[in-house]
Design a protein around this motif. Structure first.
Motif, PDB file in Angstrom:
ATOM      1  N   ARG A 271     -63.474  23.014 -34.781  1.00 58.29           N
ATOM      2  CA  ARG A 271     -63.259  24.354 -35.350  1.00 58.29           C
ATOM      3  C   ARG A 271     -63.000  25.364 -34.234  1.00 58.29           C
ATOM      4  O   ARG A 271     -62.102  26.198 -34.349  1.00 58.29           O
ATOM      5  CB  ARG A 271     -64.463  24.783 -36.189  1.00 58.29           C
ATOM      6  CG  ARG A 271     -64.305  26.161 -36.793  1.00 58.29           C
ATOM      7  CD  ARG A 271     -65.548  26.584 -37.573  1.00 58.29           C
ATOM      8  NE  ARG A 271     -65.423  27.924 -38.052  1.00 58.29           N
ATOM      9  CZ  ARG A 271     -64.787  28.273 -39.165  1.00 58.29           C
ATOM     10  NH1 ARG A 271     -64.236  27.361 -39.931  1.00 58.29           N
ATOM     11  NH2 ARG A 271     -64.701  29.529 -39.530  1.00 58.29           N
TER      12      ARG A 271
ATOM     13  N   ALA B 118     -60.801  25.392 -44.067  1.00 56.10           N
ATOM     14  CA  ALA B 118     -61.559  24.876 -45.208  1.00 56.10           C
ATOM     15  C   ALA B 118     -61.069  23.475 -45.579  1.00 56.10           C
ATOM     16  O   ALA B 118     -61.882  22.592 -45.881  1.00 56.10           O
ATOM     17  CB  ALA B 118     -61.434  25.823 -46.398  1.00 56.10           C
TER      18      ALA B 118
ATOM     19  N   GLU C 115     -57.825  30.436 -42.596  1.00 56.98           N
ATOM     20  CA  GLU C 115     -59.120  30.118 -43.201  1.00 56.98           C
ATOM     21  C   GLU C 115     -58.991  28.972 -44.204  1.00 56.98           C
ATOM     22  O   GLU C 115     -59.867  28.111 -44.287  1.00 56.98           O
ATOM     23  CB  GLU C 115     -59.716  31.364 -43.852  1.00 56.98           C
ATOM     24  CG  GLU C 115     -60.201  32.383 -42.832  1.00 56.98           C
ATOM     25  CD  GLU C 115     -60.650  33.699 -43.446  1.00 56.98           C
ATOM     26  OE1 GLU C 115     -60.667  33.815 -44.696  1.00 56.98           O
ATOM     27  OE2 GLU C 115     -60.949  34.624 -42.681  1.00 56.98           O
ATOM     28  N   ARG C 116     -57.878  28.940 -44.955  1.00 61.54           N
ATOM     29  CA  ARG C 116     -57.651  27.837 -45.896  1.00 61.54           C
ATOM     30  C   ARG C 116     -57.434  26.526 -45.144  1.00 61.54           C
ATOM     31  O   ARG C 116     -57.913  25.471 -45.578  1.00 61.54           O
ATOM     32  CB  ARG C 116     -56.467  28.143 -46.812  1.00 61.54           C
ATOM     33  CG  ARG C 116     -56.797  29.173 -47.890  1.00 61.54           C
ATOM     34  CD  ARG C 116     -55.747  29.225 -48.978  1.00 61.54           C
ATOM     35  NE  ARG C 116     -54.416  29.549 -48.504  1.00 61.54           N
ATOM     36  CZ  ARG C 116     -53.931  30.780 -48.350  1.00 61.54           C
ATOM     37  NH1 ARG C 116     -54.684  31.821 -48.627  1.00 61.54           N
ATOM     38  NH2 ARG C 116     -52.707  30.968 -47.945  1.00 61.54           N
TER      39      ARG C 116
ATOM     40  N   VAL D 283     -59.750  27.847 -33.857  1.00 61.35           N
ATOM     41  CA  VAL D 283     -59.910  29.297 -33.712  1.00 61.35           C
ATOM     42  C   VAL D 283     -59.314  29.765 -32.381  1.00 61.35           C
ATOM     43  O   VAL D 283     -58.622  30.787 -32.324  1.00 61.35           O
ATOM     44  CB  VAL D 283     -61.399  29.700 -33.842  1.00 61.35           C
ATOM     45  CG1 VAL D 283     -61.623  31.144 -33.465  1.00 61.35           C
ATOM     46  CG2 VAL D 283     -61.886  29.428 -35.269  1.00 61.35           C
TER      47      VAL D 283
ATOM     48  N   ARG E 284     -54.299  35.259 -41.489  1.00 60.48           N
ATOM     49  CA  ARG E 284     -55.709  34.942 -41.241  1.00 60.48           C
ATOM     50  C   ARG E 284     -56.281  34.164 -42.425  1.00 60.48           C
ATOM     51  O   ARG E 284     -57.016  33.194 -42.248  1.00 60.48           O
ATOM     52  CB  ARG E 284     -56.522  36.217 -40.992  1.00 60.48           C
ATOM     53  CG  ARG E 284     -57.982  35.945 -40.639  1.00 60.48           C
ATOM     54  CD  ARG E 284     -58.767  37.213 -40.397  1.00 60.48           C
ATOM     55  NE  ARG E 284     -58.192  38.059 -39.383  1.00 60.48           N
ATOM     56  CZ  ARG E 284     -58.367  37.915 -38.073  1.00 60.48           C
ATOM     57  NH1 ARG E 284     -59.105  36.931 -37.628  1.00 60.48           N
ATOM     58  NH2 ARG E 284     -57.834  38.748 -37.223  1.00 60.48           N
ATOM     59  N   GLN E 285     -55.919  34.570 -43.635  1.00 58.30           N
ATOM     60  CA  GLN E 285     -56.388  33.856 -44.826  1.00 58.30           C
ATOM     61  C   GLN E 285     -55.819  32.443 -44.884  1.00 58.30           C
ATOM     62  O   GLN E 285     -56.525  31.504 -45.280  1.00 58.30           O
ATOM     63  CB  GLN E 285     -56.017  34.636 -46.083  1.00 58.30           C
ATOM     64  CG  GLN E 285     -56.802  35.912 -46.238  1.00 58.30           C
ATOM     65  CD  GLN E 285     -56.286  36.784 -47.369  1.00 58.30           C
ATOM     66  OE1 GLN E 285     -55.332  36.448 -48.055  1.00 58.30           O
ATOM     67  NE2 GLN E 285     -56.919  37.936 -47.549  1.00 58.30           N
TER      68      GLN E 285
END
Length: 125
Positions: free
Chosen positions: A76, A67, A63-64, A80, A59-60
């Motif tokens: 986006r 970003a 997120e990167r 997702v 998940r991180q």
């Protein structure tokens, strides 16, 4: 675990693709690959947690990627949705870690590595 590290590194290598924006509303040629990587990360997020590797590593990583891409709201939402599709596809299949789930982890890790490496070599700076 070494494959996971290579996938994370390869994903970091594709981050520079965020600066290559299409002039029109047409998807960039690497868009389908990035969406597939998002789906692979969602699958790995579910499967790795199911099989005892608790955490938010995937998940991180997602997120990167978001970003780095800094997508507009519509794009986006597609990222997702791809991540969630990968997660839910296995959530509905596996209630516990099995040999098949472990094999899926291996296969998705290799697929993610290959996709990230391919995208970085084709479209990276």
């Amino acid at each position: 675990m070494q494959r996971a590290t290579r996938l994370l590194l390869a994903t970091a290598l594709i981050a520079p693709l965020a600066v290559a924006r299409p002039a029109a509303a047409i998807d960039a040629p690497y868009e389908a690959g990035l969406l597939r990587i998002a789906e692979v990360m969602g699958s790995l997020h579910f499967l790795r947690n199911l099989c005892g590797d608790k955490g938010d590593q995937w998940r991180q990583t997602m997120e990167r990627l978001l970003a780095a891409e800094n997508p507009d709201a519509e794009r986006r939402a597609r990222f997702v949705a791809s991540f969630n599709r990968g997660y839910r596809s296995f959530e509905g299949t596996y209630a516990r870690c099995t040999a098949a789930a472990t094999e899926a982890i291996s296969r998705y890790t290799v697929e993610g590595e290959n996709l990230a490496r391919d995208l970085a070599s084709r479209y990276g700076n």
